[in-house]
Scaffold this motif. Structure first.
Motif, mmCIF file in Angstrom:
data_model
loop_
_atom_site.group_PDB
_atom_site.id
_atom_site.type_symbol
_atom_site.label_atom_id
_atom_site.label_comp_id
_atom_site.label_asym_id
_atom_site.label_seq_id
_atom_site.Cartn_x
_atom_site.Cartn_y
_atom_site.Cartn_z
ATOM 1 N N PHE A 144 0.803 -1.220 0.000
ATOM 2 C CA PHE A 144 0.000 0.000 0.000
ATOM 3 C C PHE A 144 0.842 1.279 0.000
ATOM 4 O O PHE A 144 0.308 2.363 0.223
ATOM 5 C CB PHE A 144 -0.932 -0.002 1.217
ATOM 6 C CG PHE A 144 -1.959 -1.094 1.190
ATOM 7 C CD1 PHE A 144 -3.045 -1.023 0.341
ATOM 8 C CD2 PHE A 144 -1.829 -2.209 2.012
ATOM 9 C CE1 PHE A 144 -3.998 -2.034 0.312
ATOM 10 C CE2 PHE A 144 -2.778 -3.221 1.998
ATOM 11 C CZ PHE A 144 -3.870 -3.145 1.145
ATOM 12 N N GLY A 145 2.139 1.150 -0.261
ATOM 13 C CA GLY A 145 3.007 2.323 -0.250
ATOM 14 C C GLY A 145 3.014 3.048 -1.577
ATOM 15 O O GLY A 145 4.082 3.276 -2.160
ATOM 16 N N ILE A 149 -3.180 5.164 -2.605
ATOM 17 C CA ILE A 149 -3.813 4.859 -1.321
ATOM 18 C C ILE A 149 -2.899 5.354 -0.211
ATOM 19 O O ILE A 149 -1.679 5.280 -0.331
ATOM 20 C CB ILE A 149 -4.074 3.331 -1.178
ATOM 21 C CG1 ILE A 149 -5.029 3.035 -0.025
ATOM 22 C CG2 ILE A 149 -2.786 2.554 -1.044
ATOM 23 C CD1 ILE A 149 -6.470 3.243 -0.365
ATOM 24 N N ASP A 150 -3.465 5.901 0.836
ATOM 25 C CA ASP A 150 -2.675 6.327 1.989
ATOM 26 C C ASP A 150 -2.982 5.391 3.145
ATOM 27 O O ASP A 150 -4.114 5.322 3.620
ATOM 28 C CB ASP A 150 -2.990 7.775 2.377
ATOM 29 C CG ASP A 150 -2.057 8.279 3.471
ATOM 30 O OD1 ASP A 150 -2.210 7.835 4.631
ATOM 31 O OD2 ASP A 150 -1.162 9.085 3.157
ATOM 32 N N SER A 164 -8.782 2.020 11.230
ATOM 33 C CA SER A 164 -8.155 1.106 10.287
ATOM 34 C C SER A 164 -6.961 1.758 9.609
ATOM 35 O O SER A 164 -7.046 2.905 9.162
ATOM 36 C CB SER A 164 -9.165 0.660 9.224
ATOM 37 O OG SER A 164 -8.598 -0.309 8.358
ATOM 38 N N ILE A 165 -5.846 1.040 9.552
ATOM 39 C CA ILE A 165 -4.700 1.432 8.751
ATOM 40 C C ILE A 165 -4.280 0.213 7.933
ATOM 41 O O ILE A 165 -4.680 -0.913 8.235
ATOM 42 C CB ILE A 165 -3.521 1.945 9.605
ATOM 43 C CG1 ILE A 165 -2.977 0.835 10.510
ATOM 44 C CG2 ILE A 165 -3.947 3.158 10.419
ATOM 45 C CD1 ILE A 165 -1.716 1.235 11.261
ATOM 46 N N PRO A 215 -5.218 9.887 -4.699
ATOM 47 C CA PRO A 215 -5.487 8.823 -3.730
ATOM 48 C C PRO A 215 -6.917 8.304 -3.822
ATOM 49 O O PRO A 215 -7.822 9.018 -4.252
ATOM 50 C CB PRO A 215 -5.238 9.522 -2.386
ATOM 51 C CG PRO A 215 -4.340 10.675 -2.710
ATOM 52 C CD PRO A 215 -4.763 11.128 -4.073
ATOM 53 N N ILE A 216 -7.104 7.064 -3.420
ATOM 54 C CA ILE A 216 -8.432 6.449 -3.403
ATOM 55 C C ILE A 216 -9.069 6.745 -2.038
ATOM 56 O O ILE A 216 -8.618 6.234 -1.010
ATOM 57 C CB ILE A 216 -8.325 4.936 -3.622
ATOM 58 C CG1 ILE A 216 -7.668 4.658 -4.987
ATOM 59 C CG2 ILE A 216 -9.694 4.274 -3.553
ATOM 60 C CD1 ILE A 216 -7.342 3.206 -5.218
#
Length: 351
Positions: A144-145, A149-150, A164-165, A215-216
């Motif tokens: 996810f880097g 997406i963050d 959530s992360i 970003p999404i």
């Protein structure tokens, strides 16, 4: 569905470095302070290792542990919740080529956080018609880097306390119809398709979103959808519907496995930093939330499709479960998809 002839012959996870949340906060990473407050202690970060290679690393170890040969693998199923590589390119073939080097068919799945459980169902049906000693490789991974997406803020914008992360990982399992130290006793799947808009919010279907660039905003999408539901009674009914559907799938998996909630030693689930998630998931089943995986998840982040099988590998590798124990695997994801399985430990794996 009761599954009398579906075994786990090999299982492995590939976890990269852990980034302490305190370090992320000190580095000024947006959202890290909220994640720390939500209970996360670190997050798994793969840097520039591609997601398919994370899956391949896990698959190589799972294959070695299984004692099977590449030629035994008649099907490869690969899942990722986000982009795996260039558009128009398919990661399942990368895993198949770099792990097996055979001509087995390779198929990608787009099922989000329940993908590995859904793949196990497809593997079961495939193995029912495959030659003796055949096996199916199921793998999943995400990194996810990226700019799309963050990992710390992707869920922001949908209420409070979502907690959530996203963490990076690869996982793989070898499924066999004839042998393995673990047996999948049941597999149950369901969906709430009327909720499909929750994860797209007010965005249009065409043109489709680009693979790179902005970003999404998953949290904001969900928030935009929820804002349209102004009737508070309806919003409560929706939340109740999800809870009841999730509980029903898990309860069916337990019943079809021929066991009771008291027989469930541990439960693997979507990772969350806050105890509200395992409590909301397990208390309706009559299972102590302490049997969940809160502590492990807090060190890794939500690993896309890998949470359930990374947890199972951890329980086995640390000796937390052993022969005679039963583990409930549960998942819910975008769609909304729901899945659950019960795994019985037949013997302590040789690995």
């Amino acid at each position: 569905m009761r599954t009398d002839h579906l075994y786990i012959a090999g299982l492995a996870a590939h976890l990269p470095r852990l980034w302490p949340l305190a370090d992320a906060v000190a580095a000024g990473r947006a959202g890290a302070d909220q994640a720390l407050a939500d209970g996360w202690t670190s997050v798994s970060v793969a840097d520039d290792t591609p997601a398919p290679e994370l899956a391949a690393e896990a698959a190589r170890l799972a294959l070695k542990r299984s004692g099977l040969h590449a030629e035994d693998i008649r099907l490869v199923l690969h899942a990722g919740t986000f982009h795996q590589g260039p558009d128009g390119w398919y990661a399942a073939h990368y895993v198949q080529h770099h792990v097996l080097g055979t001509s087995a068919p390779a198929i990608g799945l787009d099922q989000g956080c329940t993908a590995m459980l859904d793949a196990a169902r497809l593997a079961h049906d495939h193995l029912a018609h495959a030659p003796e000693r055949s096996a199916v490789l199921v793998a999943a991974a995400d990194n996810f880097g990226t700019t799309t997406i963050d990992r710390f803020t992707y869920a922001h914008g949908f209420g409070t306390g979502r907690g959530s992360i996203l963490g990076d990982a690869g996982c793989a399992v070898l499924l066999s119809a004839t042998e393995g130290p673990l047996r999948i006793r049941s597999l149950v799947q369901s969906s709430l398709s009327s909720w499909e808009r929750l994860y797209r919010g007010t965005e249009e279907l065409f043109p489709p979103g680009p693979a790179g660039g902005t970003p999404i905003p998953i949290g904001r999408r969900m928030g935009a959808y929820a804002d349209r539901v102004t009737d508070r009674d309806l919003r409560r009914a929706m939340a109740r519907e999800l809870t009841e559907a999730r509980t029903a799938v898990a309860r069916r998996a337990i019943e079809e496995a021929g066991v009771t909630p008291a027989d469930i030693t541990r439960v693997t689930h979507v990772f969350s930093g806050h105890p509200r998630y395992p409590e909301g998931l397990l208390r309706p089943l009559g299972i102590d939330p302490a049997r969940g995986m809160l502590d492990l998840g807090r060190t890794l982040g939500h690993l896309g499709a890998c949470d359930q099988f990374v947890s199972l590998a951890h329980l086995l590798d640390t000796g937390a479960v052993g022969p005679g124990d039963h583990v409930l695997l549960t998942g819910n994801g975008a769609g909304i998809s729901l899945a659950a399985a019960v795994v019985e430990i037949l013997e302590r794996p040789a690995w």
